[in-house]
Design an enzyme around this catalytic site. Sequence first.
Site, mmCIF file in Angstrom:
data_model
loop_
_atom_site.group_PDB
_atom_site.id
_atom_site.type_symbol
_atom_site.label_atom_id
_atom_site.label_comp_id
_atom_site.label_asym_id
_atom_site.label_seq_id
_atom_site.Cartn_x
_atom_site.Cartn_y
_atom_site.Cartn_z
ATOM 1 N N HIS A 192 24.240 32.808 3.510
ATOM 2 C CA HIS A 192 25.077 31.621 3.346
ATOM 3 C C HIS A 192 25.499 31.046 4.699
ATOM 4 O O HIS A 192 25.432 29.826 4.918
ATOM 5 C CB HIS A 192 26.310 31.973 2.527
ATOM 6 C CG HIS A 192 27.352 30.900 2.519
ATOM 7 N ND1 HIS A 192 27.211 29.736 1.803
ATOM 8 C CD2 HIS A 192 28.551 30.808 3.157
ATOM 9 C CE1 HIS A 192 28.272 28.963 1.991
ATOM 10 N NE2 HIS A 192 29.096 29.597 2.812
ATOM 11 N N HIS A 197 25.894 26.903 6.771
ATOM 12 C CA HIS A 197 26.807 26.386 7.792
ATOM 13 C C HIS A 197 26.139 26.123 9.140
ATOM 14 O O HIS A 197 26.205 25.026 9.689
ATOM 15 C CB HIS A 197 27.966 27.361 7.980
ATOM 16 C CG HIS A 197 28.937 27.349 6.851
ATOM 17 N ND1 HIS A 197 29.797 26.300 6.618
ATOM 18 C CD2 HIS A 197 29.187 28.261 5.871
ATOM 19 C CE1 HIS A 197 30.535 26.556 5.558
ATOM 20 N NE2 HIS A 197 30.188 27.734 5.079
ATOM 21 N N GLU A 237 31.601 22.601 2.464
ATOM 22 C CA GLU A 237 31.058 23.568 1.510
ATOM 23 C C GLU A 237 30.220 22.919 0.407
ATOM 24 O O GLU A 237 29.152 23.422 0.070
ATOM 25 C CB GLU A 237 32.199 24.375 0.864
ATOM 26 C CG GLU A 237 32.904 25.344 1.803
ATOM 27 C CD GLU A 237 32.047 26.545 2.199
ATOM 28 O OE1 GLU A 237 30.882 26.638 1.767
ATOM 29 O OE2 GLU A 237 32.556 27.381 2.954
ATOM 30 N N SER A 256 22.700 26.833 0.387
ATOM 31 C CA SER A 256 22.367 28.257 0.314
ATOM 32 C C SER A 256 22.322 28.783 -1.113
ATOM 33 O O SER A 256 22.189 29.990 -1.322
ATOM 34 C CB SER A 256 23.383 29.065 1.127
ATOM 35 O OG SER A 256 24.701 28.894 0.617
#
Length: 358
Positions: A192, A197, A237, A256
């Site tokens: 993730h 990110h 997010e 992700s």
Amino acid sequence: RALRSAFNRRNRLPSMEACVVKENDSWFPRRIQDLDHLGKTVLEAGEQLTADHPGFTDQTYRLRRGKIAEAARRYKHGQPVERIEYTPEENDTWNAVYGRLSQLWPTHACRQLNDALPLLERHCGYGTRGIPQLDDVSEFLQKQTGWRIKPVAGLLTPREFLQSLAFRVFHSTQYIRHHTKPFYTPEPDVCHELLGHVAMLVDSDFADFSQEIGLAALGATDEDIAKLAHVYWFTVEFGLCKENAALKAYGAGLLSSIGELQWCIDGDKESCKLPTYLPFDPNVAAVHFYSTTDIQPTYFVADSFQDMLDKIKAWVRTLQRPFKIKYDAASHSVEVIGDVDPSTMHVASPNEWTQGCC
């Protein structure tokens, strides 16, 4: 669904009792070195797994995570990130995730993500060759956008996590999900962090936007931290953007996640159901409901990252903080302009903070 539950724990506010301010105590990080005070205690970490985790009964996996978490705790600013010798099993898990997502990114992810991936494959070891090393990725990021990666043992409090963004520092785990379920994790893991990110932080506009949220978090009240956490949720997010009249994903929780990456763009083809799409407005996102138990029913759509940055800068000026923050990129420090009034803040000292967050 599992990642949303974990993100909710990351964005959970500490209790008011845990954040009592001593008289004249208004500590928050002013220099990048101050971030070494953060993350001593995390919400969840290492081998301490919840019962819904696929590795809950796997003692070997728990001990392995604990060892990796300890490496993160030893890290200090200025040191190279400790390199992890990943096992074949761990590398195979990464390869499976990367291989499946790479089939979706060209059609579902934003241009910035697809532009970044070849660079990360060339310079940082991304691809299906095993888990990249955080130190390699951090060094590359610093050259691209001035961001760096700091290893972390587990989930930070929202205040600590957001404040670090002010110094262009992203906290990343180094452990990976359990090998028996490569497409499921009940928490953020290295897949993730690096695929969602970090890949987006290669883009300069997105990097600036992320830092703006962090700067707003320095010395913010608990109420404003909650608002910033909501904005972060609906952008960094789970954000969408427009691209040649089409919708594309840029949020890490989407990039992700195989299932939600498809849902946020395609909807449910069997039921012909689509999510609700709203234009990005930080005033609305800051108080908008989000689901922690199911796929997101609503997504905020940005016209562009620059437009998103302009809107967040204007919105931040409406927050309650009685002083301004100016970032100096050369020294990686901030200048406080105006008086810091502890009576308006719910900010504890480093020692109080790390002991009191729940």
